[in-house]
Scaffold this motif. Structure first.
Motif, PDB file in Angstrom:
ATOM      1  N   GLN A   5       0.618  -1.062   0.076  1.00  0.00           N
ATOM      2  CA  GLN A   5      -0.034   0.056  -0.046  1.00  0.00           C
ATOM      3  C   GLN A   5       0.863   1.180   0.163  1.00  0.00           C
ATOM      4  O   GLN A   5       0.534   2.229  -0.758  1.00  0.00           O
ATOM      5  N   ALA A   6       1.975   1.063   0.855  1.00  0.00           N
ATOM      6  CA  ALA A   6       2.804   2.443   0.919  1.00  0.00           C
ATOM      7  C   ALA A   6       3.520   2.587  -0.623  1.00  0.00           C
ATOM      8  O   ALA A   6       3.475   3.643  -0.919  1.00  0.00           O
ATOM      9  N   ALA A   7       3.770   1.433  -1.294  1.00  0.00           N
ATOM     10  CA  ALA A   7       4.429   1.813  -2.438  1.00  0.00           C
ATOM     11  C   ALA A   7       3.782   2.240  -3.431  1.00  0.00           C
ATOM     12  O   ALA A   7       3.870   3.091  -4.306  1.00  0.00           O
ATOM     13  N   ILE A   8       2.402   1.861  -3.451  1.00  0.00           N
ATOM     14  CA  ILE A   8       1.249   2.177  -4.463  1.00  0.00           C
ATOM     15  C   ILE A   8       1.149   3.835  -4.235  1.00  0.00           C
ATOM     16  O   ILE A   8       0.888   4.432  -5.108  1.00  0.00           O
ATOM     17  N   GLY A  17       3.456   6.057  -5.789  1.00  0.00           N
ATOM     18  CA  GLY A  17       3.271   6.037  -7.050  1.00  0.00           C
ATOM     19  C   GLY A  17       3.801   5.025  -7.988  1.00  0.00           C
ATOM     20  O   GLY A  17       4.001   5.085  -9.204  1.00  0.00           O
ATOM     21  N   ALA A  18       4.049   3.697  -7.271  1.00  0.00           N
ATOM     22  CA  ALA A  18       4.785   2.585  -7.817  1.00  0.00           C
ATOM     23  C   ALA A  18       3.483   1.809  -8.670  1.00  0.00           C
ATOM     24  O   ALA A  18       2.274   2.175  -8.273  1.00  0.00           O
ATOM     25  N   GLY A  19       3.957   1.582  -9.790  1.00  0.00           N
ATOM     26  CA  GLY A  19       2.841   0.628 -10.704  1.00  0.00           C
ATOM     27  C   GLY A  19       2.773  -0.711 -10.193  1.00  0.00           C
ATOM     28  O   GLY A  19       3.413  -1.020  -9.216  1.00  0.00           O
ATOM     29  N   GLY A  20       1.799  -1.354 -10.714  1.00  0.00           N
ATOM     30  CA  GLY A  20       1.464  -2.838 -10.141  1.00  0.00           C
ATOM     31  C   GLY A  20       2.722  -3.615 -10.216  1.00  0.00           C
ATOM     32  O   GLY A  20       3.101  -4.140  -9.250  1.00  0.00           O
ATOM     33  N   TRP A  21       3.418  -3.962 -11.583  1.00  0.00           N
ATOM     34  CA  TRP A  21       4.475  -4.688 -11.708  1.00  0.00           C
ATOM     35  C   TRP A  21       5.825  -4.321 -10.773  1.00  0.00           C
ATOM     36  O   TRP A  21       6.246  -5.120 -10.039  1.00  0.00           O
ATOM     37  N   GLN A  22       5.939  -2.935 -10.820  1.00  0.00           N
ATOM     38  CA  GLN A  22       7.039  -2.416  -9.942  1.00  0.00           C
ATOM     39  C   GLN A  22       6.699  -2.571  -8.540  1.00  0.00           C
ATOM     40  O   GLN A  22       7.760  -3.304  -7.923  1.00  0.00           O
ATOM     41  N   ARG A  63       9.505  -5.169  -6.898  1.00  0.00           N
ATOM     42  CA  ARG A  63      10.585  -4.442  -5.920  1.00  0.00           C
ATOM     43  C   ARG A  63       9.821  -4.482  -4.536  1.00  0.00           C
ATOM     44  O   ARG A  63      11.041  -4.329  -3.660  1.00  0.00           O
ATOM     45  N   VAL A  64       8.749  -4.882  -3.931  1.00  0.00           N
ATOM     46  CA  VAL A  64       8.426  -4.948  -2.861  1.00  0.00           C
ATOM     47  C   VAL A  64       8.047  -6.207  -2.490  1.00  0.00           C
ATOM     48  O   VAL A  64       8.531  -6.919  -1.629  1.00  0.00           O
ATOM     49  N   THR A  65       7.026  -6.839  -3.017  1.00  0.00           N
ATOM     50  CA  THR A  65       6.392  -8.113  -2.646  1.00  0.00           C
ATOM     51  C   THR A  65       7.448  -9.097  -2.925  1.00  0.00           C
ATOM     52  O   THR A  65       7.702 -10.085  -1.879  1.00  0.00           O
ATOM     53  N   LEU A  66       8.116  -9.176  -3.963  1.00  0.00           N
ATOM     54  CA  LEU A  66       8.908 -10.639  -4.259  1.00  0.00           C
ATOM     55  C   LEU A  66      10.250 -10.311  -3.326  1.00  0.00           C
ATOM     56  O   LEU A  66      10.515 -11.578  -2.821  1.00  0.00           O
TER      57      LEU A  66
END
Lengths: 333, 309
Positions: free
Chosen positions: B195-198, B201-206, B210-213
Motif C-alpha cells: 500500500q505504501a509503495a502504491i 506512485g509505484a505501478g502494479g508490476w513495480q 520491488r516490494v512483494t518479491l
C-alpha cells in the motif's frame, strides 16, 4: 515481458518434443515387448540393424519398451505409438486388435507358426541341491513348500504356468475338472507373494531369497542361472508342461502412418531367419524348428499346446482369468 | 518407551558432565535424565537404521565393481539420455510452477475474494491424490481412447508415452510446492508495504518486483528447492505416462527400475547414487535457505518479519 517470452518458449518446446524426431537418415521402429525378452531383443536388434543396412542401405534405430505383457498391451491401446508388438501371449495382442482395430482380428495367420517365431515353456527353478525334492507338479503342494509365481491377472508367464498346472492335474491318473480345481487351489495356497510380472517374481525368488521354487519361463530360468553365482540354482523339468508361444505382430495403422510398413514386416520376418532363430536359441528360447541340431538344444520335455488343451486363448482367458473366472474362485489371499 | 520421569530428575544430583554437552533439555534448568538420553538414542538409532545405513549401502553397492564400472554405468547412452530427460523435465517444470506458485501465493496471501478457501484446498489436490492417479488422469485425457487424445494423435501431436506427458505429469505432482510455501509467507508479510509503495506512485508490476518479491524471496527459493527435488525423483505418475521407451521416455527413476529388473544391480545403484546425491544437495540447500525462511508457519512468519525489518 521476459516472463511472457519464457512461457512462450516453454509451450513451444513442449510441442516440439512431442513431434517424432523425423530425421531423414535414420528410421526409428518401436517394438513394444514384455519383460523376459530384454536380453534377446538387445542382440537381435543389433543383428537386424546390420542386416537391414546391408540390404537397403538404410539406417534404422530400434527402440524398445518393456514391461509386463498385459500392461504393455494396455499402453498400446492407450496410444503408445509402437510399430510392432512382441508380447507374452496371443490374448494380449487380440485385446489390442479388438479395442483399437490397429490390426486385423486374424493377425495370427499372417506369419508362420501362429506368428510365434520362438517358443518357451514353464519350468521349475529351485535352490541349490533341491532341498525340498521338487521333481514334478504334485511336489509343489507338499507341506512346507513355498512357491513363487506372478499374478495371472497381470502376468503372461503366470497365466502359462497356471494353465500348465491345471492341465497336469486334469490329465493325471484319475484326473478330472474337480481334481484340477483342487490342485490349483492348493497350489496358490503355497504362494506367499504374487508379483505383477515375471521380473518381479524372479527378483523375489533369486534376490530376496523368498520361496523354494519359482515357476518360471524356461529362458528366464536360464538367465537367472547364468547371472547368479554358479550352482546357486537348478532347473527342474516337470513331467509335462505347456508350449508357451509369445507371438509378434505389426500394427497396420501405426506403421502406415509412420511409413514403416515394409520395415516392420521385415523386422518380424527376420526373426524366422537362420540368424534370428539362432539368436533366439542362444537366449534359451526354442526355435520353430531345430532339425539338424544347428542351434543350442534344450532338454526334451513333453508338452501340450493351448489350442489342443484349452481351445485357444480366448476361451482359456474367459474361463480362467476373466473377472469371476476360475482363478478368482480358487484364489483367496 | 515412557516419557522421562520428572520426579527422578531433581533427585539425580549428577554433576554436569560430558553427557550434557551432547544432550540436554532445551527449557528449564533440570539435568539430563536417562529418559532423555533414551529418547535421543532411539531417534538416532532409528535414523541410522532407516536413513544412514540404506544411503551408505547405495553408495557402497554403486562402487562395488570399481570406479570405472561406476562411470561406465552413468555415462552409458541410455543413462545419459535418462539423466538429460530428468533435468530437462525439471527445467521446464520449475519455471512454470514458480509462475503458478507466485500467482497463487500472491492472490491468496494478499487478497480477499470469494472461493479463496476452495482455491487453497484445490492447490493441495495433487498432494492428496496418489501420483498414479495423476498419471492416469493424463492417460484418460490424452490417451488414444481418451477425451482429446484421438484428435491430437490424428494431428500428429503426441502427449502420452512421449516427453510432453512426462513433463505434464511431473508438473501436476509438483505444482503445490511453491504455492504451499508462499501462501503463509505472503500472508505474514501483510500488505502495508505494498500500500505504501502504491501510494508513493509505484505501478502494479513495480510493486510486485520491488516490494512483494524481495520480501518472500527465501520462501520462493525454499519452495523451488522442494519442487525440484520432487520433479527429479517422481516415479509413480511418470511411470504411468512414460511407456518406458529406453533412451526416449525413460527418466532416472524409471531407468533405475529397468536396470534393477535387468539384474544390473551395480549400474542400478550407480544411477541411484546420483539421485541420492541430488537428495543430499537438496537437504543442504534446504537447510541453508530454511535458516532464512524458518521452517513451519509460525517460525517462517517471524523469520520473515525479521527479514523485512
Amino acid at each position: 515481458m521476459t516472463r511472457k517470452c519464457l512461457f512462450g518458449v516453454v509451450i513451444v518446446s513442449l510441442f516440439l518434443c512431442g513431434a517424432r524426431s523425423a530425421s531423414a537418415a535414420t528410421v526409428a521402429l518401436l517394438n513394444a515387448s514384455y519383460d523376459a525378452t530384454r536380453e534377446f531383443y538387445r542382440d537381435y536388434n543389433a543383428a537386424f540393424v546390420k542386416y537391414w543396412k546391408a540390404k537397403t542401405g538404410q539406417d534404422v534405430r530400434i527402440e524398445m519398451s518393456h514391461t509386463g505383457s498385459g500392461k504393455e498391451a494396455r499402453a498400446v491401446i492407450d496410444g503408445l505409438d509402437a510399430d510392432v508388438v512382441s508380447l507374452a501371449l496371443a490374448y494380449d495382442i487380440d485385446a489390442i486388435a479388438r479395442r483399437t482395430g490397429y490390426l486385423p482380428a486374424d493377425w495370427q495367420s499372417r506369419l508362420p507358426n501362429d506368428s510365434s517365431p520362438y517358443s518357451s515353456t514353464i519350468v521349475f527353478l529351485v535352490r541349490k541341491g533341491n532341498p525340498k525334492h521338487i521333481k514334478d507338479w504334485p511336489d509343489l503342494i507338499n507341506p512346507g513348500v513355498s512357491v513363487v509365481t506372478p499374478n495371472p491377472k497381470t502376468s503372461g508367464g503366470a497365466r502359462w504356468a497356471f494353465l500348465a498346472a491345471w492341465e497336469y492335474a486334469l490329465k493325471a491318473d484319475g484326473g478330472s475338472e474337480d481334481k484340477a480345481r483342487q490342485f490349483v487351489r492348493a497350489l496358490y495356497k503355497h504362494v506367499p507373494v504374487l508379483d505383477t510380472g515375471a521380473r518381479g517374481s524372479t527378483a523375489t525368488f533369486a534376490e530376496r531369497g523368498i520361496g523354494d521354487v519359482l515357476l518360471s519361463w524356461e529362458n528366464e530360468a536360464y538367465l537367472v542361472i547364468n547371472k547368479s553365482a554358479k550352482g546357486q540354482f537348478e532347473i527342474i523339468y516337470p513331467s509335462i508342461s505347456i508350449v508357451a508361444q509369445p507371438p509378434v505382430a505389426w500394427l497396420d495403422k501405426n506403421v502406415s502412418r509412420h511409413g514403416t510398413t515394409a520395415l516392420a514386416k521385415a523386422y518380424l520376418e527376420y526373426l524366422y531367419s537362420e540368424q534370428g532363430q539362432e539368436i533366439a536359441a542362444n537366449h534359451y528360447f526354442r526355435p520353430v524348428k531345430n532339425p539338424t541340431g544347428r542351434y543350442r538344444a534344450l532338454p526334451f520335455i513333453k508338452t501340450f499346446t493351448i489350442n489342443d488343451a484349452f481351445g485357444g486363448w480366448s476361451s482359456a482367458q474367459k474361463k480362467f482369468f476373466a473377472d469371476g473366472g476360475v482363478f478368482d474362485q480358487i484364489y483367496q489371499p | 518407551m515412557s516419557a522421562p520421569d520428572r520426579s527422578l530428575v531433581g533427585a539425580a544430583a549428577r554433576p554436569r558432565g560430558w553427557i550434557e554437552r551432547f544432550c540436554r533439555p532445551v527449557s528449564g534448568n533440570r539435568r539430563t535424565s536417562f529418559g532423555d538420553i533414551a529418547i535421543v538414542a532411539i531417534s538416532a538409532l532409528f535414523l541410522g537404521i532407516f536413513l544412514v545405513i540404506p544411503l551408505a549401502t547405495i553408495f557402497s553397492l554403486a562402487l562395488k565393481n570399481g570406479i570405472h564400472a561406476y562411470f561406465r554405468a552413468v555415462t552409458e547412452p541410455y543413462a545419459r539420455s535418462a539423466i538429460w530427460l530428468t533435468f530437462v523435465t525439471a527445467a521446464v517444470v520449475l519455471p512454470i510452477n514458480l509462475g503458478f506458485g507466485l500467482a497463487a501465493g500472491w492472490a491468496i496471501g494478499k487478497f480477499e475474494f470469494r472461493g479463496k478457501e476452495f482455491l487453497t484446498t484445490l492447490i493441495d489436490l495433487p498432494f492428496a491424490v496418489s501420483p498414479v492417479i495423476g498419471g492416469m488422469l493424463f492417460v484418460l485425457l490424452f490417451g488414444a481412447q481418451g477425451i482429446v487424445g484421438p484428435w491430437l494423435i490424428a494431428h500428429g501431436v503426441k502427449i502420452i508415452f512421449a516427453k510432453p506427458g512426462i513433463i505434464l505429469a511431473t508438473m501436476f505432482v509438483t505444482s503445490p510446492f511453491v504455492a504451499r510455501e508462499l501462501i503463509p509467507v505472503m500472508q505474514a508479510s501483510g500488505s502495508e508495504e505494498e500500500q505504501a509503495a502504491i501510494s508513493l506512485g509505484a505501478g502494479g508490476w513495480q510493486t510486485f518486483f520491488r516490494v512483494t518479491l524481495p520480501n518472500v524471496k527465501w520462501g520462493v527459493l525454499y519452495g523451488v528447492i522442494l519442487c525440484n527435488a520432487r520433479a527429479i525423483g517422481e516415479f509413480g505418475a511418470v511411470s504411468v505416462v512414460s511407456g518406458n521407451i529406453s533412451g526416449l521416455t525413460s527418466t532416472m527413476p524409471l531407468y533405475i527400475e529397468v536396470l534393477y529388473d535387468d539384474y544390473n544391480f551395480s549400474a542400478a545403484f550407480a544411477v541411484s547414487s546420483l539421485l541420492s546425491l541430488v537428495a543430499v544437495l537438496t537437504l543442504v540447500a534446504k537447510r541453508i535457505v530454511g535458516r532464512h525462511v524458518g521452517v513451519g508457519t509460525a517460525a517462517s512468519a517471524s523469520a520473515d518479519e525479521e527479514l523485512a525489518a
